[in-house]
Design an enzyme around this catalytic site. Structure first.
Site, short mmCIF file in Angstrom:
data_model
loop_
_atom_site.label_atom_id
_atom_site.label_comp_id
_atom_site.label_asym_id
_atom_site.label_seq_id
_atom_site.Cartn_x
_atom_site.Cartn_y
_atom_site.Cartn_z
N ASP A 86 0.87 -1.17 0.00
CA ASP A 86 0.00 0.00 0.00
C ASP A 86 0.91 1.24 0.00
OD1 ASP A 86 -2.28 1.66 0.37
OD2 ASP A 86 -1.79 1.78 2.50
N ASP B 68 -2.23 -0.82 5.87
CA ASP B 68 -2.62 -0.34 7.20
C ASP B 68 -4.04 0.23 7.24
OD1 ASP B 68 -2.24 1.96 5.70
OD2 ASP B 68 -1.33 3.09 7.36
#
Length: 720
Positions: A422, A616
């Site tokens: 990410d 996250d």
């Protein structure tokens, strides 16, 4: 159903068959839902229906198998040092037996050996307590195993020593003193003594292997100072409740998880995160149990009780990982299940071969060879090969802030070929700042509406916009019906208007001046956020982020390890491309929805790749769950952490690289242990069968093989 979970400490586990017997027997009990036992830590985790089967009954079943079970506390700590007294007595009684044996083959030893030691009756009375009093646990576990229709190492020990003892007793009562043949009381005594010594050393090494948990368990203070009725009062830690105020003075360990309500200081959180730089703490900062306060007095409001703290969660996570078997360990379990019966048959074959072919008619020689085979082939080293390495690795990983939910993820992480990353909060700091705001109408009204909705945001971009609005607008209205749309944005009702804040835009809604502005911001690598009110575009925000200091080095290290990094970001093309270029990543995907990220992971797996996913946010959760190994930062969204297989507290990419290195070293270490265990048995069994080694050497070799495996596993505790 009254479902409960308990940890137990089990004494007497010495091989993989011990673990298998306990798990198999307890799993059959009505009301037991799950049981997992780790032979390297002597710990067990039991999930059960308390109404059908209370824990006391389960522990009685374990005791009936010849082991000793004791309930551990919520941190799994109930272990204690083994009692060395039986070993010391056994050594004292074995020394004269060994001197008597040595006197037959060495003239010097014969001159210094008291005549009493040479007496058959003396040897009988010296060997008897070793065999049947000190050695009683061997018999209990062996008979219990046979009742369960299984065979473990204790069966081999009992068979070999009992044969040696009673054969010697038979010779003693059927021969006169003048023509007394060589007796083997020393053999039975020495085998039990050397096995006890080996197990004592093995237990000490097990304790060292699991040193990290021991270290953590000692970190909690037993008594703390609280404020009650305006006065300072010292109370036991376990009595402290949520909402109470705890005083932490300079140099003291912080005993609870809580929020600082007064005072300021710096706190060493290296125990939890592996980061040595102290973290500033002021009013409204959160602190954690086990960390160290430096110079200031902190007044901390307790937010979690002792068993709920981050420290307790870490210990529980590490212990649970150690109790779950890796796939490679299941192979060893299957091998050892058949190993002992095969060895017994091999020992019988050895006796027949020696008595009828290689040394016809010599019962003594046939028995010695059979005993040597039974002892040397004990599969202790094989049973310890995997769990010892897993325990050491999970403890070492926890030291630098990396926690594996199950042992199999250590194994999976070692073989990954691709790592999907990410962007926001993973490769970048996530500490966004609003750099530009364009309002089509009233900019103050726009900030009020946006601030009211983004107040409930969990994404770093949303939090940054809220902070900007809060800073520039004195008062904000309340938002209602706020709904977070994973990977898309957030919406809510503000004073009757529907406000939708998103990273996606309808091309037709961009007029030429706004489009030019947005293109310029994108070219600078900034993140663009659009604000729609009642379906119409009312404003545009640009937000910037910084690359984490260690991200570039981490990417270079991943490439050297032949792991291909891929960025999958929900951000727009220009921002994602700019980041990928700066990090030297050639494959990236922009404007990804949660479904897109999950689809990318799935497509890589379908091509045969082993994939790790690092994220996250809530939008990363589906991909984290689908990956072979999902890795989340503890600072991320709760759903992301729950969906992950590995959690890191340090929030640094370098920690993930360390984890991959550690996992590869662990698998290499396990393979070395297996290689040694198999090489040892393949080499030693033929030697024992043909009389090259006697039972004394066999007993020492068997103990040494287990210690060798444990010492090799302990090297992981110092891994970098």
């Amino acid at each position: 159903m009254n479902k409960k979970m308990a940890y137990v400490h089990i004494d007497g586990i010495h091989c993989a068959n011990c673990v298998r017997r306990i798990e198999k027997s307890v799993a059959k009990m009505d009301g037991v839902l799950e049981i997992a036992v780790n032979g390297a830590t002597n710990k067990g985790k039991i999930v059960f229906d308390d109404k059908k089967m209370p824990l006391e009954q389960i522990m009685k079943r374990i005791d009936s198998l010849g082991y000793r079970a004791k309930e551990a506390n919520h941190l799994g700590d109930a272990s204690k040092r083994t009692n060395p007294f039986p070993l010391l007595v056994s050594i004292v009684l074995t020394v004269p037996l060994m001197m008597a044996m040595s006197a037959h083959i060495n003239e010097f030893v014969a001159t210094i050996t008291p005549k009493l030691f040479m007496e058959p009756l003396f040897q009988f009375f010296a060997a008897f307590p070793i065999q049947f009093i000190i050695g009683r646990p061997f018999y209990e576990r062996a008979f219990s195993a046979l009742k369960e229709k299984t065979a473990n190492m204790d069966v081999l020990v009992v068979l070999s020593t009992t044969i040696a003892f009673f054969y010697s007793y038979f010779l003693m009562i059927t021969h006169d003193k003048s023509d007394m043949p060589l007796l083997y009381f020393d053999t039975s005594g020495f085998i039990i003594t050397i096995i006890l010594l080996g197990r004592h050393l093995e237990q000490r090494m097990k304790e060292k292997t699991n040193f990290f948990l021991k270290h953590l368990l000692k970190k909690g203070r037993k008594h703390i100072t609280i404020i009650e009725d305006g006065m300072e009062k010292t109370v036991p830690l376990e009595t402290v409740q949520k909402g109470q105020i705890v005083i932490v003075k300079p140099g003291e360990q912080i005993p609870v998880d809580g929020e600082v309500i007064a005072g300021s200081s710096e706190v060493d959180e290296s125990l939890l995160t592996g980061e040595s730089v102290p973290v500033p703490k002021n009013t409204s900062s959160f602190v954690f149990a086990g960390t160290l306060n430096h110079y200031g007095v902190l007044y901390v409001k307790v937010t979690k009780e002792e068993h709920e703290t981050l420290l307790a969660h870490i210990v529980k996570t590490v212990q649970d990982a150690q109790l779950k078997k890796a796939d490679i360990e299941r192979i060893a379990d299957r091998v050892t299940a058949y190993f002992v019966p095969v060895i017994i048959l091999l020992a019988v074959f050895t006796f027949i071969l020696s008595y009828f072919i290689t040394a016809p008619g010599l019962v003594d020689e046939a028995l010695v060879k059979m005993i040597a085979v039974l002892i040397v082939a004990c599969p202790c080293a094989l049973g310890l090969a995997t769990p010892a390495s897993i325990v050491a690795a999970s403890g070492r990983g926890a030291q630098f802030g990396l926690f594996f939910k199950e042992a199999k993820y250590i194994e999976n992480l070692s073989s990954i070929s691709h790592i999907v990353l990410d962007k926001t909060g993973t490769m970048t700091t996530g500490a966004f700042q609003v750099t530009d705001v364009y309002a089509i109408e009233d900019d103050r009204r726009l900030l009020q509406q946006v601030g009211a909705v983004e107040k409930y945001a969990t994404h770093p971009v949303g939090k940054a916009i809220y902070q900007h609005a809060k800073k520039n607008v004195a008062k904000m209205p309340e938002a209602k019906q706020v709904n977070v749309l994973a990977g898309t944005g957030i919406k809510g009702i503000v004073d009757g208007d529907e406000v939708f804040i998103t990273n996606q835009v309808e091309a037709k809604s961009l007029t030429e001046p706004i489009k030019t502005l947005v293109d310029r911001w994108k070219g600078e690598g900034k993140t663009i956020v659009y604000v729609y009110v009642n379906g119409s575009l009312h404003g545009v925000f640009s937000v910037s982020d910084q690359i984490k200091p260690d991200s570039l080095v981490a990417i270079q290290q991943l490439k050297k390890m032949n792991i291909k990094p891929i960025i999958a970001s929900g951000d727009h093309e220009s921002a994602t491309q700019a980041l990928a270029k700066r990090l030297g990543i050639f494959e990236y995907y922009a404007s990804c929805s949660p479904h897109d990220k999950a689809k990318l992971v799935e497509s890589l797996k379908q091509k045969g790749s082993k994939v790790a996913m690092v994220g996250d946010g809530i939008n990363d959760a589906p991909a984290l769950a689908l990956a072979d190994v999902g890795i989340a930062f503890s600072s991320g969204a709760g759903l992301a952490v729950q969906s992950s297989d590995v959690t890191t507290l340090s929030n640094q990419m370098s920690t993930i690289v360390q984890g991959i290195v550690l996992s590869r070293k662990t698998m290499r270490n396990i393979k070395q242990n297996f290689l040694w265990a198999f090489f040892y048995n393949v080499l030693m069994i033929p030697f024992a069968m043909f009389g090259v080694i006697d039972p004394f050497v066999a007993a020492m070799a068997m103990a040494l093989s287990s210690l060798t495996v444990l010492m090799n596993a302990m090297r992981l505790s110092r891994s970098r």
